[in-house]
Design an enzyme around this catalytic site. Sequence first.
Site, mmCIF file in Angstrom:
data_model
loop_
_atom_site.group_PDB
_atom_site.id
_atom_site.type_symbol
_atom_site.label_atom_id
_atom_site.label_comp_id
_atom_site.label_asym_id
_atom_site.label_seq_id
_atom_site.Cartn_x
_atom_site.Cartn_y
_atom_site.Cartn_z
ATOM 1 N N ASP A 153 39.518 40.725 37.794
ATOM 2 C CA ASP A 153 38.695 39.468 37.642
ATOM 3 C C ASP A 153 38.999 39.021 35.940
ATOM 4 O O ASP A 153 39.748 39.547 35.309
ATOM 5 C CB ASP A 153 37.508 40.213 37.316
ATOM 6 C CG ASP A 153 36.346 39.001 38.011
ATOM 7 O OD1 ASP A 153 36.661 37.533 38.133
ATOM 8 O OD2 ASP A 153 35.174 38.717 37.620
ATOM 9 N N GLY A 154 38.224 37.763 35.338
ATOM 10 C CA GLY A 154 39.033 36.822 34.177
ATOM 11 C C GLY A 154 40.074 35.742 34.328
ATOM 12 O O GLY A 154 40.307 35.310 33.463
ATOM 13 N N GLY B 292 40.686 33.040 35.635
ATOM 14 C CA GLY B 292 39.989 32.198 35.641
ATOM 15 C C GLY B 292 39.697 31.253 34.142
ATOM 16 O O GLY B 292 39.857 30.757 33.157
ATOM 17 N N ARG B 293 38.695 32.538 33.611
ATOM 18 C CA ARG B 293 38.177 31.850 32.859
ATOM 19 C C ARG B 293 39.604 32.399 31.282
ATOM 20 O O ARG B 293 39.012 31.858 30.195
ATOM 21 C CB ARG B 293 37.204 33.517 32.068
ATOM 22 C CG ARG B 293 35.806 33.164 32.460
ATOM 23 C CD ARG B 293 34.871 34.654 32.358
ATOM 24 N NE ARG B 293 34.868 35.101 33.592
ATOM 25 C CZ ARG B 293 34.960 36.430 33.582
ATOM 26 N NH1 ARG B 293 34.017 37.011 32.848
ATOM 27 N NH2 ARG B 293 35.225 36.677 34.935
ATOM 28 N N HIS C 164 45.470 32.773 37.309
ATOM 29 C CA HIS C 164 46.522 33.853 38.178
ATOM 30 C C HIS C 164 48.087 33.749 38.198
ATOM 31 O O HIS C 164 48.034 35.136 38.872
ATOM 32 C CB HIS C 164 46.337 32.550 39.530
ATOM 33 C CG HIS C 164 44.546 32.871 39.788
ATOM 34 N ND1 HIS C 164 44.058 33.537 39.881
ATOM 35 C CD2 HIS C 164 43.737 31.093 40.592
ATOM 36 C CE1 HIS C 164 42.484 33.017 40.013
ATOM 37 N NE2 HIS C 164 42.280 31.711 40.718
ATOM 38 N N THR D 229 37.374 37.004 51.498
ATOM 39 C CA THR D 229 36.395 36.875 52.164
ATOM 40 C C THR D 229 36.304 35.370 51.631
ATOM 41 O O THR D 229 36.388 34.265 51.724
ATOM 42 C CB THR D 229 36.163 37.449 53.248
ATOM 43 O OG1 THR D 229 36.072 38.069 53.311
ATOM 44 C CG2 THR D 229 35.288 36.679 54.056
ATOM 45 N N GLU D 230 35.560 35.890 50.613
ATOM 46 C CA GLU D 230 34.651 34.289 49.693
ATOM 47 C C GLU D 230 35.408 33.642 48.610
ATOM 48 O O GLU D 230 34.994 32.838 48.745
ATOM 49 C CB GLU D 230 33.836 35.734 48.511
ATOM 50 C CG GLU D 230 32.182 36.149 49.489
ATOM 51 C CD GLU D 230 32.635 37.569 50.034
ATOM 52 O OE1 GLU D 230 33.041 37.825 49.270
ATOM 53 O OE2 GLU D 230 31.803 38.069 51.056
ATOM 54 N N LEU E 182 54.843 54.873 45.861
ATOM 55 C CA LEU E 182 53.783 54.309 45.811
ATOM 56 C C LEU E 182 53.549 53.479 47.011
ATOM 57 O O LEU E 182 53.967 52.263 47.235
ATOM 58 C CB LEU E 182 53.898 53.030 44.184
ATOM 59 C CG LEU E 182 52.481 52.357 43.824
ATOM 60 C CD1 LEU E 182 51.105 53.498 43.535
ATOM 61 C CD2 LEU E 182 52.065 51.164 42.591
HETATM 62 C C1 FPP Z 1 39.423 36.432 40.107
HETATM 63 O O1 FPP Z 1 39.702 36.109 38.619
HETATM 64 C C2 FPP Z 1 40.853 36.725 40.498
HETATM 65 C C3 FPP Z 1 41.299 35.741 41.900
HETATM 66 C C4 FPP Z 1 40.505 36.160 42.891
HETATM 67 C C5 FPP Z 1 42.520 36.236 42.413
HETATM 68 C C6 FPP Z 1 43.516 37.251 41.843
HETATM 69 C C7 FPP Z 1 45.168 37.024 42.432
HETATM 70 C C8 FPP Z 1 46.422 37.168 41.172
HETATM 71 C C9 FPP Z 1 46.237 37.589 39.749
HETATM 72 C C10 FPP Z 1 47.045 36.762 41.451
HETATM 73 C C11 FPP Z 1 48.357 37.197 43.369
HETATM 74 C C12 FPP Z 1 48.007 38.652 43.045
HETATM 75 C C13 FPP Z 1 49.447 39.322 43.755
HETATM 76 C C14 FPP Z 1 48.811 40.337 44.450
HETATM 77 C C15 FPP Z 1 50.481 39.056 43.297
HETATM 78 P P1 FPP Z 1 38.718 34.918 38.917
HETATM 79 O O2 FPP Z 1 39.505 33.288 39.210
HETATM 80 O O3 FPP Z 1 37.719 34.856 39.845
HETATM 81 O O4 FPP Z 1 38.216 34.896 37.205
HETATM 82 P P2 FPP Z 1 36.981 34.085 36.232
HETATM 83 O O5 FPP Z 1 35.759 34.938 36.973
HETATM 84 O O6 FPP Z 1 37.240 33.722 35.039
HETATM 85 O O7 FPP Z 1 37.098 33.248 37.048
#
Ligand code: FPP
Length: 251
Positions: A25-26, A28-29, A42, A71-72, A136
Amino acid sequence: MSVLLKKTKEIEKNNLPAHIAIIMDGNGRWAKKRGNIRLLGHKKGVDTVNEIVTAAAELGIQYLTLYAFSTENWSRPKDEVFGLMDLLVTALENNLKKIQQNNVVLRTIGDLNALPPKTRAKLSDACENTKNNTGLNLVLALSYSARWEITNMVKSIAQDCIDGKISVENIDNTIINSHLCTREIPDPELLIRTSGEYRISNFLLWQIAYTELYFTETLWPDFTKEEFLNAIADFQNRERRFGKTGEQVRN
Ligand code: FPP
């Protein structure tokens, strides 16, 4: 045998968690703090995925499950959703060689039918091409949520009861496990969530009954191998009681 960490603690190689799950997570921020669009976070997040997968493979972790798309997450703006789907394709194209070199078996959990055909096809190829590897197991949770999984499990067990394959009295943990997406995968022993959010967000709700939780303020793009190793060292210092008393597990 133990590995001495640069900044911190020692890891016992003979006491590794067999399965680590991560809520990444994080992103976007991270991007917003730099005045960039979320997708850039991302993209940077994919670099972290590479670093952590390599570290897990080198260390000898058996299973690593990454919550890549819930899903969300389908309710996010369309450009972010499709940007993420394209990013997955690119990440697989760019890293398949490295995945093979690291002897990684790629697997998925989630509603793959919901993914765009190109993403689904790439994933399916990558899973097929790595299925004979022996290192793995990298499990990508995609279009996954625990409530979706549990609903499917209930439907499937109900159908087996109707078909006379099992009786209601016989339903137990083993039968429930065998109807989940994770049926061939042990429960996570350690769950890491980045970005300072202290919640589970519909991830592996059945499987984490006795999982040790590790929360960090670090945003996923800034998460490093050092912090990953620290989380494992932290796990190794916990006393896991599984409902028993401290005295019982120590004797
Ligand atoms: C959450 O951060 C992250 C996601 C919803 C996507 C995670 C995807 C990746 C790291 C890239 C693709 C993965 C692989 C396995 C190649 P957020 O967008 O909710 O961040 P925020 O809370 O700061 O808005």
